[in-house]
Structure formats: structure tokens, C-alpha cells
Write an enzyme that holds these catalytic residues in place. Sequence first.
Site, PDB file in Angstrom:
ATOM      1  N   ARG A  74      -5.213  12.979 -15.628  1.00 34.22           N
ATOM      2  CA  ARG A  74      -5.561  14.664 -15.276  1.00 34.22           C
ATOM      3  C   ARG A  74      -4.571  15.684 -16.007  1.00 34.22           C
ATOM      4  O   ARG A  74      -3.442  15.361 -16.433  1.00 34.22           O
ATOM      5  CB  ARG A  74      -4.936  14.440 -13.628  1.00 34.22           C
ATOM      6  N   TYR A 216     -12.156  12.725 -18.236  1.00 29.97           N
ATOM      7  CA  TYR A 216     -11.519  11.593 -17.800  1.00 29.97           C
ATOM      8  C   TYR A 216     -11.151  11.825 -16.114  1.00 29.97           C
ATOM      9  O   TYR A 216     -10.944  12.803 -15.852  1.00 29.97           O
ATOM     10  CB  TYR A 216     -10.132  11.597 -18.728  1.00 29.97           C
ATOM     11  N   LYS A 225     -10.920  13.921  -6.701  1.00 28.50           N
ATOM     12  CA  LYS A 225      -9.527  14.667  -6.313  1.00 28.50           C
ATOM     13  C   LYS A 225     -10.053  16.187  -6.193  1.00 28.50           C
ATOM     14  O   LYS A 225      -9.924  16.723  -5.238  1.00 28.50           O
ATOM     15  CB  LYS A 225      -8.420  14.950  -7.730  1.00 28.50           C
ATOM     16  N   HIS A 245      -4.269  11.938   0.296  1.00 28.83           N
ATOM     17  CA  HIS A 245      -4.148  11.098  -0.711  1.00 28.83           C
ATOM     18  C   HIS A 245      -3.557   9.776  -0.176  1.00 28.83           C
ATOM     19  O   HIS A 245      -2.556   9.479  -0.516  1.00 28.83           O
ATOM     20  CB  HIS A 245      -3.094  11.748  -1.689  1.00 28.83           C
ATOM     21  N   SER A 267       0.482   9.345  -7.144  1.00 28.13           N
ATOM     22  CA  SER A 267      -0.331   8.721  -8.312  1.00 28.13           C
ATOM     23  C   SER A 267       0.552   7.458  -8.900  1.00 28.13           C
ATOM     24  O   SER A 267       1.535   7.741  -9.331  1.00 28.13           O
ATOM     25  CB  SER A 267      -0.905   9.592  -9.310  1.00 28.13           C
ATOM     26  N   CYS A 269       1.690   4.843  -7.792  1.00 31.48           N
ATOM     27  CA  CYS A 269       2.793   4.286  -7.236  1.00 31.48           C
ATOM     28  C   CYS A 269       2.611   3.274  -5.997  1.00 31.48           C
ATOM     29  O   CYS A 269       3.345   2.844  -5.171  1.00 31.48           O
ATOM     30  CB  CYS A 269       3.533   5.631  -6.444  1.00 31.48           C
ATOM     31  N   ASP A 292      -7.232   4.961  -1.991  1.00 26.28           N
ATOM     32  CA  ASP A 292      -7.030   6.441  -2.655  1.00 26.28           C
ATOM     33  C   ASP A 292      -7.221   7.625  -1.991  1.00 26.28           C
ATOM     34  O   ASP A 292      -6.229   8.479  -1.673  1.00 26.28           O
ATOM     35  CB  ASP A 292      -7.703   6.653  -3.961  1.00 26.28           C
ATOM     36  N   ARG A 404      -7.463   2.696 -16.818  1.00 25.22           N
ATOM     37  CA  ARG A 404      -8.392   2.281 -15.652  1.00 25.22           C
ATOM     38  C   ARG A 404      -9.433   1.363 -15.534  1.00 25.22           C
ATOM     39  O   ARG A 404     -10.164   1.412 -16.334  1.00 25.22           O
ATOM     40  CB  ARG A 404      -8.673   3.622 -14.820  1.00 25.22           C
TER      41      ARG A 404
HETATM   42  P1  GTP Z   1      -3.549   6.360  -8.218  1.00 25.61           P
HETATM   43  O1  GTP Z   1      -4.803   5.590  -8.264  1.00 25.61           O
HETATM   44  O2  GTP Z   1      -3.056   6.972  -9.458  1.00 25.61           O
HETATM   45  O3  GTP Z   1      -3.674   7.394  -7.140  1.00 25.61           O
HETATM   46  O4  GTP Z   1      -2.363   5.453  -7.748  1.00 25.61           O
HETATM   47  P2  GTP Z   1      -2.100   4.118  -6.819  1.00 25.61           P
HETATM   48  O5  GTP Z   1      -1.046   4.707  -5.893  1.00 25.61           O
HETATM   49  O6  GTP Z   1      -3.307   3.607  -6.393  1.00 25.61           O
HETATM   50  O7  GTP Z   1      -1.468   3.380  -8.135  1.00 25.61           O
HETATM   51  P3  GTP Z   1      -1.358   1.896  -8.224  1.00 25.61           P
HETATM   52  O8  GTP Z   1      -1.412   1.003  -6.761  1.00 25.61           O
HETATM   53  O9  GTP Z   1      -2.371   1.369  -9.062  1.00 25.61           O
HETATM   54  O10 GTP Z   1       0.022   1.643  -8.631  1.00 25.61           O
HETATM   55  C1  GTP Z   1       0.420   0.773  -9.645  1.00 25.61           C
HETATM   56  C2  GTP Z   1       1.751   0.676 -10.061  1.00 25.61           C
HETATM   57  O11 GTP Z   1       2.710   0.668  -9.249  1.00 25.61           O
HETATM   58  C3  GTP Z   1       1.986  -0.313 -11.099  1.00 25.61           C
HETATM   59  O12 GTP Z   1       3.024  -0.045 -11.970  1.00 25.61           O
HETATM   60  C4  GTP Z   1       2.855  -1.411 -10.030  1.00 25.61           C
HETATM   61  O13 GTP Z   1       3.275  -2.241 -10.960  1.00 25.61           O
HETATM   62  C5  GTP Z   1       3.461  -0.660  -9.353  1.00 25.61           C
HETATM   63  N1  GTP Z   1       3.652  -1.154  -7.945  1.00 25.61           N
HETATM   64  C6  GTP Z   1       2.750  -1.236  -6.794  1.00 25.61           C
HETATM   65  N2  GTP Z   1       3.311  -1.988  -5.788  1.00 25.61           N
HETATM   66  C7  GTP Z   1       4.682  -2.109  -6.236  1.00 25.61           C
HETATM   67  C8  GTP Z   1       5.674  -2.632  -5.501  1.00 25.61           C
HETATM   68  O14 GTP Z   1       5.613  -3.112  -4.150  1.00 25.61           O
HETATM   69  N3  GTP Z   1       6.908  -2.636  -6.214  1.00 25.61           N
HETATM   70  C9  GTP Z   1       7.173  -2.337  -7.446  1.00 25.61           C
HETATM   71  N4  GTP Z   1       8.229  -2.516  -7.967  1.00 25.61           N
HETATM   72  N5  GTP Z   1       5.982  -1.815  -8.147  1.00 25.61           N
HETATM   73  C10 GTP Z   1       4.711  -1.677  -7.277  1.00 25.61           C
HETATM   74  C1  SPV Z   2      -4.505   9.839  -9.264  1.00 28.76           C
HETATM   75  O1  SPV Z   2      -4.030  10.440 -10.536  1.00 28.76           O
HETATM   76  O2  SPV Z   2      -3.875  10.133  -8.307  1.00 28.76           O
HETATM   77  C2  SPV Z   2      -5.619   9.065  -9.378  1.00 28.76           C
HETATM   78  C3  SPV Z   2      -6.351   9.010 -10.789  1.00 28.76           C
HETATM   79  O3  SPV Z   2      -6.202   8.640  -8.456  1.00 28.76           O
HETATM   80  S1  SPV Z   2      -7.531  10.265 -10.859  1.00 28.76           S
HETATM   81  O4  SPV Z   2      -8.613   9.970 -10.614  1.00 28.76           O
HETATM   82  O5  SPV Z   2      -7.563  10.530 -12.498  1.00 28.76           O
HETATM   83  O6  SPV Z   2      -6.891  11.721 -10.515  1.00 28.76           O
HETATM   84 MN    MN Z   3      -4.860   9.013  -6.602  1.00 30.65          MN
END
Ligand code: GTP
Ligand code: SPV
Ligand code: MN
Length: 648
Positions: A74, A216, A225, A245, A267, A269, A292, A404
Amino acid sequence: MATTPKFANAKVAAWVDKWNKICTPDKIVVVKGTAAEHKAICEMMVKNGQFIKLNQKLRPGCYLARSHESDVARVEGRTFICSKREIDAGPTNHWMDPVEMKKKMEKAYKGCMKGRTMYVIPFAMGPIGNPITQYGIEITDSPYVVVNMNIMTRTGDAVIKHLGKTGDFIPCIHSVGAPLKKGQKDVAWPCAKRIEDKYITQFPEDREIWSFGSGYGGNALLGKKCFALRIASKLAKDEGWMAEHMLILTLTSPEGKKYHVTAAFPSACGKTNLAMMLPKLPGWKLETIGDDIAWLKPGEDGRLYAINPENGFFGVAPGTSMDSNPNALHSCTKGTIFTNVVLTPDGDIWWEDMGIKAPKEGVDWKGNPCYVCADDPYRMGPKPGMTKKEIKEAGYVAAHKNSRFTAPAQNCPVLDKDGFNGVYEGKPVGVPIDAILFGGRRPSTIPLVNEAKSWTHGVFMGSAAGSEITAAVISDKIGQVRRDPMAMLPFFGYNVADYFQHWLEMERTSADATKLPKIYFVNWFRKTPKGEFMWPGFGDNSRVLKWICDRIEGKVGCVKTPIGNLPKAADISLENNTGKDVVNPKFLKEIVKVDKAGWLEEIKTIGESYDEYDAKASKDNQTKSTTARRVPKALREILASVTAELKK
Ligand code: GTP
Ligand code: SPV
Ligand code: MN
């Protein structure tokens, strides 16, 4: 210009005709949303060198795309909320006058689809026909967007049929911004290469989305979003509901009681992780509704009912492994599009921390060869025989950090089918939410879990959320902590302070405010000074979810502190604390304590963020009015009382 197809719905016809005239595509295709059409578009992209067909035995229906190096995430700096008044976009958004912006962008769109096909994608955000669902029409010149939208939303004829002659929808226009001259061969990833030529624009009052120059993710899949968060948050404010979110999950206790939980994390996290986590606590079952976005509507009983407006997962690839998130990996076994990951010699995919040994040789996200690392079979480097240290020093990753997968939700082995279809107890109302979690990556200060003392205190907690910035956005500040209220910083469709007020209103207007979800703040990311995680995270997060359920049931007490209700360490179950990563009871004690010095600093910076929102709110250039103090008084009062209690 092509011939505008006929549509029964006059607003659809007018939208397509307008952009046909401006963008002058060679051809217009209205997306039907069938499997055959989806496959044909993917195959056409393979032929044009825009998709790589993966090994169909290993990954049926799966393809790989590599984006342009400038177009990997983004672009918050090029994202605009064009409300009539600047103050309504608020201090956290980029603003431009809507008339000016439309003029400017129309120039950019002029002839932008020359040599290309214009696709018209009818899509639904939510199960078609559900009362919470909303509809959109996205016009795009990107076949990549079409096939991703097919996975991420419900697309095609069924939507057109549902709209009928007069059904309303959010009009969306998207172009990669790369017209083709006669005979010019297309590139693998067309886009506007200069960041200043990209625009991700929301018109909250016109309820329109205009996107230009990027292909992207959130920049281009406009249902996500732009619609489901930015425009929907504005609709939600006007109509008395919430667009957030947040992931949505269903948790079943060993006694068979069901809970529905949403969680707002910034994002990258951990939403996808938590949404489909395998609980380490025996007897607990977790199912996924969304990873999400959540739309929540107040019910007549005072509860908030949620649906996931999406149809798939656009998940972060690196770090997704059989250890960290097996259900996400299972979701990627078929019908999935991968973007910016490594291609292996047998036509499969690979990424860092996939928990699978790297192939000897592969092709990295930029299309260059990459090689297994000399002293770590789980890494790859840009040259043969490089050591882990050398690769790290070179700052090299073979799969982009924001690479992704776009996977159909139906692939998820733990999908809660009813909840996903927006059905609860046989009715299409969404699922009633028991708890709302906020969180972020915070290496210090913020405890493992903290229960809000009241709804208002919960809103305060959300307003003060913060996190280290991740690779989900193009930024030179990755890793730095920033405030990210409610994990919505990049996604507010209006003034952040008004958004806080809207959250407060949800209590005031509730039919029964005692039925609102309880609010918690969680942090899986506490680190020791040496940089090791103090909490194992992932499946162990089920221990925290259990404590939350125990609190809802009134089964356990808590420690009342100035910052909120913390667990007694002994109430976090350590059952089945075995395996590779375990809870260290010594660390656990530490992360459920109030770090007083840390909190005094934290409180100060929360106050500074409020001051900033207020100061910027006071200069409304258009009306010359001084509307300072936009941040709700109720939140200022909580800030003051927490500060006073901490100083006692
Ligand atoms: P968006 O799709 O960007 O909105 O993000 P999301 O919140 O769905 O992110 P996602 O679950 O894909 O986050 C992945 C990242 O968070 C990776 O780097 C994981 O290793 C880390 N992660 C997820 N859960 C944990 C946890 O419980 N502990 C730690 N240390 N890292 C975590
Ligand atoms: C985020 O950045 O929170 C996402 C990925 O879920 S995107 O769809 O690229 O915004
Ligand atoms: Mn997101």
C-alpha cells in the site's frame, strides 16, 4: 473506445459508459464470475507472461505473479480522503478538494486503457442478499485485479442480478495507468512507476473510489481497504454501525459454549494467524469467519452482530508455516494466487520462515536466481554458497516481506461456514460478538492482556493502540512504533476524532449497553532487552482467549490496576505447556504486571497524539471556524484519570 455493453441498471450503465469514454479501452468485458472464465483469464495471463502457472499436481489452479519493484505494498502517502471539507478527512489523512482531485485524476485516466481490455467487475462485500452486505462495481484494466477480486469477493452475474434495475452500489474505477501503443508488447506488471503518479482516492460524500497507477493489494482490489474500510467507515458513521480492520473467529470451549471474538491488529501484526489458530489448550476449538475486515451492526438486543465482507484471504506469506499457521498453508493448496514469493524448480512456491527447506536453487521475487544458504537450509541468498550472515548483511530476502497469497476462504479447513455465510441460529444477521480485542507489536510496556474497565475505557484503549510499522506499507520507517488507533490509521474514511466519538456513540445508542462486547488489549510481542519474545504466541494465544472467556463467564477474578484489569498469572492456564515454544512462567509474571515508568511515558505520548488530533482539527481552512478539542472529552477524562491513578 469500445462499445458500452447494455446493463439493466441505469447507474451501472452510466458508470461504465463514463469511463469507457474517458479511458478508451480496446474492449470491454463484464465479469461473469464463473470458474471457466476465471481459468481462461489466468491462462491468458500465463500466455502474456504475467502469471507463472505453478505445478498443477502440487498446486491445482495456482499461479504466481511478480510485481514491479515499485509496486509491492500500500502507498499511504498517495492515499487521499477527498471530503468537501478538509477537516472531515481529519489530521491523519491526506486531503485534496474533491473537485480538484477529480479534475486532476480525469486527466490521468484520459486514454489510460488504450490497447487494453476494460473489465467490469460486479462484486458483493458479504454474502449476496444478507442485509449487512453492500455491493460494488469495479472497473479495471488489470486482469490480475479481476482474478484476485474473484477470490477476495463474490463477483459476477449473481451480483448484477441482485442489483436489478435500481439496486445501489459503490462505483469504483481502477487503472494500472499504463496504456499500450499500437503493437506495443505488454510488460509482466504494468503500473505507473513513479510513486507520485499513483493515486488511491476515496470520495466519502460521493461514495466513489478512484484508484490509479498501482496494481497491488489494497491499492487495486478496491473492495478491500478502499470500500470495506474507508468508504464503509463513513457509511457506518452515518448509519450507526461499524466497519473495522478486524478478524472474526468462533471459539468453542470444552463445555461446548460458543464465543465470537473480533480483533483489530495493524497490518501484518497477526490477524490471519489468530483468525485460524490451532489452540494449544486441549478441548478448545477455533474456527475462522474472517481475517481482515469486520462489519458490525447493533442488534435489537443490544449485541453487536458481525459479518466478514470478504470471500478470501490476502495473507502475508513470509512466516506462514506448518508451525505458525497450518490452516493458512492448507488454504493455499488450490485456486490460490501467489505474489512476490520464490518459484522452486518443481514449479512450487517457497518463502522465508515457511518451515520448509529451501530448494537448491529458485527464482526470487524480482525474477533473479536465488540459492540455498551455505549454513542454513531454511534461507536463500542471491549468490550460491552465501552464509546466513552474508545474506543478512546484504539485507536480502528471496520472497518480498509483503509477498502475499490470495486464497479462497472456502479452502480453510477450519472455516465456520455458517458464520462466514453471515448466518447465526438460522438467521442472516451475522454473529453476535462477545469480545473485541485490540493489539499491536509492542516490544515493551504493554501487557499480555488487559481488560477495559468500561466501554469508554475500551474505546480509550483502542484510540491509544500503536505498533511497529510493518512491510505492509511502503515506508522508510519500518520497525518504528507509531500510533495506529483501532488499527485503522491508514483506513479512516473521516476524521479520526469523530471516529472515536462514533465508537462512544455505539454505547449511548445501544438498545442494551450491558450486552456490548467486553474490550481487551493484547500484546503477543513483548521482548526481553536481548530481543527474544517473552510470549510464545500463535497457538499459545489460546491461553489468553480462555482467560477472556473465563472473565466473560465471571469464572476468574483479576487485578484491578490504573491501566485496566490484568490477569493473575496463575489464571492463565499452562495446561499442555510442551513442545518447541513454551510459556516461560517467569516471563509470564512480568508481562501481566504494570510497568509504571513505561506507562507514564506511554500516557504522555497518548496525550500528545490527542493534542495533535486537536491542534490539526482547529484549522479548518474552509469555514475558518475554530473547532479545536475534536477529541471526545470522555477520552480526555479517561486519560486524566489513568494518569492520576498511575501517579498515586
Ligand atoms: P494484514 O493482512 O496486513 O492486515 O495483516 P494480518 O494482521 O493479517 O497479518 P498476519 O497475520 O499475516 O501477520 C503475520 C506476521 O505476524 C508474521 O510475521 C507472524 O510471524 C507474526 N505473528 C502473528 N502472530 C504472532 C504471535 O502470536 N507472536 C509473534 N511473535 N508473531 C506473530
Ligand atoms: C493491510 O495492509 O492491512 C492488508 C493488505 O490487509 S492490503 O490489502 O494490501 O492493504
Ligand atoms: Mn489488513
